[in-house]
Design a protein around this motif. Sequence first.
Motif, short mmCIF file in Angstrom:
data_model
loop_
_atom_site.label_atom_id
_atom_site.label_comp_id
_atom_site.label_asym_id
_atom_site.label_seq_id
_atom_site.Cartn_x
_atom_site.Cartn_y
_atom_site.Cartn_z
N SER A 1 -36.79 -18.20 5.39
CA SER A 1 -35.91 -17.39 4.55
C SER A 1 -35.54 -16.08 5.24
CB SER A 1 -36.51 -17.15 3.17
OG SER A 1 -37.69 -16.41 3.25
N ALA A 2 -36.48 -15.49 5.99
CA ALA A 2 -36.17 -14.28 6.75
C ALA A 2 -35.13 -14.57 7.82
CB ALA A 2 -37.44 -13.71 7.39
N THR A 3 -35.25 -15.74 8.45
CA THR A 3 -34.30 -16.13 9.48
C THR A 3 -32.93 -16.43 8.87
OG1 THR A 3 -36.13 -17.04 10.77
CG2 THR A 3 -33.91 -17.65 11.46
N LEU A 4 -32.92 -17.03 7.69
CA LEU A 4 -31.64 -17.29 7.01
C LEU A 4 -30.96 -15.97 6.67
CD1 LEU A 4 -29.71 -19.38 5.88
CD2 LEU A 4 -31.01 -19.34 3.75
N HIS A 5 -31.75 -15.01 6.24
CA HIS A 5 -31.22 -13.66 5.95
C HIS A 5 -30.58 -13.08 7.21
CE1 HIS A 5 -31.31 -9.55 4.28
NE2 HIS A 5 -31.62 -9.22 5.51
N VAL B 1 -35.82 -7.51 16.42
CA VAL B 1 -36.21 -8.63 17.29
C VAL B 1 -35.52 -9.92 16.84
CG1 VAL B 1 -38.15 -10.08 18.04
CG2 VAL B 1 -38.39 -7.59 17.98
N SER B 2 -35.51 -10.16 15.54
CA SER B 2 -34.89 -11.38 15.01
C SER B 2 -33.41 -11.45 15.36
CB SER B 2 -35.09 -11.41 13.49
OG SER B 2 -34.54 -12.58 12.93
N ILE B 3 -32.69 -10.36 15.14
CA ILE B 3 -31.25 -10.35 15.44
C ILE B 3 -31.03 -10.49 16.95
CG2 ILE B 3 -29.11 -8.99 15.39
CD1 ILE B 3 -30.15 -7.73 12.76
N ALA B 4 -31.84 -9.82 17.74
CA ALA B 4 -31.68 -9.90 19.20
C ALA B 4 -31.86 -11.33 19.70
CB ALA B 4 -32.66 -8.95 19.89
N VAL B 5 -32.91 -12.00 19.23
CA VAL B 5 -33.15 -13.38 19.65
C VAL B 5 -31.98 -14.26 19.20
CG1 VAL B 5 -34.61 -15.42 19.27
CG2 VAL B 5 -35.66 -13.18 19.73
N MET B 6 -31.57 -14.08 17.94
CA MET B 6 -30.48 -14.89 17.42
C MET B 6 -29.20 -14.68 18.21
SD MET B 6 -29.46 -15.57 13.51
CE MET B 6 -31.00 -16.46 13.31
N GLU B 7 -28.89 -13.44 18.55
CA GLU B 7 -27.66 -13.14 19.29
C GLU B 7 -27.71 -13.66 20.72
OE1 GLU B 7 -24.66 -11.85 18.19
OE2 GLU B 7 -25.71 -12.48 16.39
N ILE B 8 -28.85 -13.56 21.37
CA ILE B 8 -28.98 -14.08 22.74
C ILE B 8 -28.75 -15.59 22.74
CG2 ILE B 8 -30.64 -14.53 24.60
CD1 ILE B 8 -31.80 -11.69 23.92
N GLY C 1 -47.84 -9.08 10.47
CA GLY C 1 -47.46 -7.94 9.65
C GLY C 1 -46.23 -7.21 10.16
N LEU C 2 -45.46 -7.86 11.00
CA LEU C 2 -44.26 -7.26 11.59
C LEU C 2 -43.00 -7.90 11.01
CD1 LEU C 2 -45.53 -7.35 15.28
CD2 LEU C 2 -45.56 -5.38 13.74
N GLY C 3 -41.84 -7.48 11.49
CA GLY C 3 -40.58 -8.09 11.06
C GLY C 3 -40.38 -7.96 9.56
N HIS C 4 -40.06 -9.07 8.93
CA HIS C 4 -39.74 -9.03 7.50
C HIS C 4 -40.96 -8.78 6.62
CE1 HIS C 4 -35.47 -9.66 6.57
NE2 HIS C 4 -35.45 -9.78 7.88
N ALA C 5 -42.15 -8.83 7.19
CA ALA C 5 -43.33 -8.41 6.42
C ALA C 5 -43.19 -6.94 6.04
CB ALA C 5 -44.59 -8.63 7.24
N LYS C 6 -42.51 -6.15 6.88
CA LYS C 6 -42.26 -4.73 6.59
C LYS C 6 -41.36 -4.57 5.37
CE LYS C 6 -44.17 -2.94 10.39
NZ LYS C 6 -45.35 -2.12 10.33
N VAL C 7 -40.38 -5.47 5.24
CA VAL C 7 -39.47 -5.41 4.08
C VAL C 7 -40.23 -5.71 2.81
CG1 VAL C 7 -37.47 -6.50 2.97
CG2 VAL C 7 -37.43 -6.01 5.43
N HIS C 8 -41.05 -6.74 2.85
CA HIS C 8 -41.78 -7.14 1.64
C HIS C 8 -42.80 -6.10 1.20
CE1 HIS C 8 -39.93 -10.96 0.92
NE2 HIS C 8 -39.81 -11.06 2.23
N ALA C 9 -43.27 -5.29 2.11
CA ALA C 9 -44.20 -4.21 1.76
C ALA C 9 -43.52 -3.19 0.85
CB ALA C 9 -44.71 -3.53 3.02
N HIS C 10 -42.19 -3.11 0.91
CA HIS C 10 -41.46 -2.13 0.11
C HIS C 10 -40.90 -2.71 -1.18
CE1 HIS C 10 -41.92 1.00 3.01
NE2 HIS C 10 -41.65 0.13 3.94
N HIS C 11 -41.21 -3.96 -1.44
CA HIS C 11 -40.83 -4.54 -2.73
C HIS C 11 -41.94 -4.36 -3.74
CE1 HIS C 11 -36.93 -6.16 -1.86
NE2 HIS C 11 -37.37 -6.69 -0.75
N GLY C 12 -43.03 -3.77 -3.30
CA GLY C 12 -44.12 -3.40 -4.21
C GLY C 12 -44.85 -4.57 -4.84
N GLY C 13 -44.62 -5.79 -4.31
CA GLY C 13 -45.32 -6.94 -4.85
C GLY C 13 -44.91 -7.30 -6.26
N HIS C 14 -43.82 -6.75 -6.77
CA HIS C 14 -43.40 -7.03 -8.13
C HIS C 14 -42.44 -8.20 -8.21
CE1 HIS C 14 -44.46 -2.66 -8.31
NE2 HIS C 14 -45.21 -3.17 -9.26
N GLY C 15 -42.17 -8.82 -7.08
CA GLY C 15 -41.28 -9.96 -7.09
C GLY C 15 -39.82 -9.60 -7.26
#
Length: 154
Positions: free
Chosen positions: A4-8, A74-81, A129-143
């Motif tokens: 799902s992170a890659t689809l994003h 990193v994700s965008i860079a890999v995808m673009e390359i 704990g990198l990449g999109h794990a950083k995004v989910h840390a800011h959703h506060g676990g509230h779904g």
Amino acid sequence: MAASATLHCLTGCAIGEVLGMVIGTALGLGNVATIVLAVALAFVFGYALTMRGVLKSGLPFGTALKVALAADTVSIAVMEIVDNGVMLVVPGAMEAGLASLLFWGALAFALAVAFVLTVPVNKWMIGRGLGHAKVHAHHGGHGDHSGHEGHHAH
């Protein structure tokens, strides 16, 4: 979560790629300039999609930008390359033009290959704990993933 992170990431990359190709072609830019424009726009749209969701969680703009950079670079860079590499090796794809089925077919194929090769990168990063794990840390676990459409699977 890696798929799902890659689809994003793919969504932002695809928007930027298509827009860059359209603008580059409309302006009569060469292949290199068009690719540079498309890659730049892929990063802009990839970061913007992440920031949209993170800003909704209440973070200030500067912090949201740092989260987006950490989550997506990193994700965008890999995808673009991978995406642009595939486009360059498909015979005639870059020269085909926007009205050509060859161009659009090659672009769809390139984005699909980029997706498949970027999923393991995102899985590895999320596992540490990198990449999109950083995004989910800011959703506060509230779904609450409103504005973050690509993150339904946890």
